[in-house]
Design a protein around this motif. Structure first.
Motif, PDB file in Angstrom:
ATOM      1  N   GLU A  65       0.892  -1.176   0.069  1.00 51.90           N
ATOM      2  CA  GLU A  65       0.087   0.084  -0.024  1.00 51.90           C
ATOM      3  C   GLU A  65       0.947   1.300   0.143  1.00 51.90           C
ATOM      4  O   GLU A  65       1.866   1.371   0.829  1.00 51.90           O
ATOM      5  N   ASN A 125      -4.640   5.059  -2.059  1.00 57.69           N
ATOM      6  CA  ASN A 125      -5.860   5.688  -1.464  1.00 57.69           C
ATOM      7  C   ASN A 125      -6.280   6.730  -2.134  1.00 57.69           C
ATOM      8  O   ASN A 125      -5.515   7.599  -2.760  1.00 57.69           O
ATOM      9  N   GLU A 157      -7.985   2.074  -3.190  1.00 63.04           N
ATOM     10  CA  GLU A 157      -8.688   1.973  -1.977  1.00 63.04           C
ATOM     11  C   GLU A 157      -9.726   3.049  -1.699  1.00 63.04           C
ATOM     12  O   GLU A 157      -9.272   4.052  -1.918  1.00 63.04           O
ATOM     13  N   ASP A 187     -11.803   0.107   1.854  1.00 63.55           N
ATOM     14  CA  ASP A 187     -10.723   0.468   3.069  1.00 63.55           C
ATOM     15  C   ASP A 187     -11.424   0.452   4.268  1.00 63.55           C
ATOM     16  O   ASP A 187     -12.874   0.925   4.367  1.00 63.55           O
ATOM     17  N   LYS A 208     -11.288  -4.622   3.204  1.00 66.23           N
ATOM     18  CA  LYS A 208     -10.139  -4.606   3.885  1.00 66.23           C
ATOM     19  C   LYS A 208     -10.466  -4.384   5.320  1.00 66.23           C
ATOM     20  O   LYS A 208     -11.348  -3.426   5.652  1.00 66.23           O
TER      21      LYS A 208
HETATM   22 MG    MG Z   1      -5.639   2.565   2.916  1.00 62.09          MG
END
Ligand code: MG
Ligand code: C2E
Ligand code: MG
Ligand code: MG
Length: 284
Positions: A65, A125, A157, A187, A208
Motif C-alpha cells: 500500500e 488511497n 482503496e 478500506d 479490508k
Molecule cells: Mg488504505
C-alpha cells in the motif's frame, strides 16, 4: 465585551473581519499557515510515498500500500493524519492525490519491467473529494497511459463514506475503471454504514478489515465475531479479504483460522521508503 468588539471591528474598517478571541484567532492563523505550507510543499516536491508490504498466508509479499508522507522542512516526516483533512477541505487533495497516483503508477511500470517484481500489486488511497471530481476517471486513465503501468496491478482503496456520497457517480466511475482492469478495495471496512445490498452492486475486488477490529482480537469477543462475519461476507460475495493493522502473531494466527489469508501490519513491515521495500523483497 461584545459591544467593545463590535466597536473595534467597525473602527478597523468596513470590510475587515477581525477575531477578538485570541484562541480562535490562533487556530485560524495556524490553519492558514498549514494550507500555505501544503501548497508550497506540493510545488517544491516535499511529498514522498512510503510502501507497506501486503503478504499472503505464507508471509510472502504480494504487493504494497502506498502511503503519503510529507517531508516538511523543520518538521521532519509528517504523516497523512495531520494534513489529509485540511487537504480535503481546501481542495489541495486533488493535485496531491494526482501526484500520489502518478508516482504510484510510475513505480508499477518499473516493477512490470522486471520479472521479479512484475506480479506485485500497488494499492493507492483515494479520498472522496478526489474521487467525485469530474475528471477523476480521465486522470486515472492518463496516469496509467503515460506511465505504462498495467491497470490490473493498480488497486484503488475507497472508503464506505466515499461510496455513499453520490451513489450513481460512484457506480459509473467504478464500472468504467473496472473495465480497464483497475481493482478496488473497500478500506476500513466495518466502520461505515454501507448497506450490503448496495455494496453488492459495486465492482469490488477486496474488503479490508479495519485495524480497530484486529487490535482487540485477544480481548474483545465482539471484534472476533465481527471479523468472522466480514470473512464470511467476503466469501459469499467472492471478494478477497485482507486484514490491516496486524501487529502480533496471535492476531495473524486467529485471522488465518478464520480463513483470512492476506495481511498488512507492523508484524510484516512498517511503511518504508521504496529502497527499503525493494531490499526487503530480495531478502524475503
Ligand atoms: Mg488504505
Ligand atoms: P489507511 O489507508 O487505513 O492506512 C493504514 C494506516 O494504518 C496507515 O497510517 C499505516 O501506517 C497504519 N498501519 C499499518 N499497519 C499498522 C499496524 O500494524 N499498527 C498500526 N497501529 N497502524 C498501522 P498512515 O500512513 O498514517 O495513513 C493514515 C491514513 O491516511 C490512511 O489510512 C489513509 O486513509 C490516508 N492516506 C495515506 N496516504 C494517502 C493518499 O495518498 N491519499 C489519500 N487520499 N489518503 C491517504
Ligand atoms: Mg485502512
Ligand atoms: Mg484505517
Amino acid at each position: 465585551r461584545a459591544d467593545l468588539a463590535m466597536y473595534q471591528a467597525k473602527a478597523a474598517g468596513r470590510n475587515t473581519l477581525r477575531f477578538f478571541d485570541p484562541e480562535m484567532q490562533q487556530a485560524v492563523t495556524a490553519r492558514a499557515e498549514l494550507e500555505a505550507a501544503l501548497r508550497r510543499g506540493l510545488q517544491q516536491q516535499q511529498f514522498v510515498l512510503y510502501y507497506q508490504p501486503q503478504v499472503d498466508a505464507d508471509g510472502h509479499i504480494t504487493g504494497a500500500e502506498a502511503l503519503l508522507r510529507w517531508q516538511r522542512p523543520e518538521h521532519g516526516l509528517v504523516g497523512p493524519v495531520s494534513f489529509i483533512p485540511l487537504a480535503e477541505e481546501s481542495g489541495l487533495i486533488v493535485p496531491l492525490g494526482e501526484w500520489a497516483l502518478y508516482t504510484a503508477c510510475r513505480q508499477l511500470a518499473e516493477w512490470a519491467r522486471n520479472p521479479a517484481t512484475a506480479r506485485l500489486q500497488l494499492a493507492v488511497n483515494v479520498s472522496a473529494r478526489q474521487f467525485h471530481q469530474a475528471g477523476f476517471v480521465e486522470m486515472v486513465r492518463n496516469a496509467l497511459l503515460y506511465s505504462g503501468a498495467p491497470a490490473h496491478r493498480l488497486k484503488l482503496e475507497l472508503t464506505e463514506s466515499l461510496l455513499l456520497q453520490d451513489v450513481d457517480d460512484t457506480v459509473r466511475k467504478m464500472n468504467t475503471l473496472k473495465q480497464d482492469g483497475v481493482c478496488f478495495s473497500l478500506d476500513d471496512f466495518g466502520t461505515g454504514y454501507s448497506s450490503l445490498s448496495y455494496i453488492k452492486r459495486l465492482p469490488l475486488d477486496q474488503l479490508k478489515i479495519d485495524q480497530s477490529f484486529v487490535r482487540d482480537i485477544d480481548s474483545n469477543s465482539n471484534d472476533v465475531s465481527i471479523i468472522r462475519t466480514i470473512v464470511a461476507l467476503a466469501d459469499s460475495m467472492q471478494l478477497q479479504v485482507i486484514a490491516e493493522g496486524v501487529e502480533t502473531t496471535t492476531q495473524r494466527d486467529f485471522l488465518l483460522q478464520q480463513h483470512c489469508h492476506a495481511f498488512q501490519g507492523y508484524l510484516f513491515g512498517r511503511p518504508m521508503p521504496i529502497a527499503d521495500f525493494l531490499s526487503r523483497l530480495q531478502t524475503a
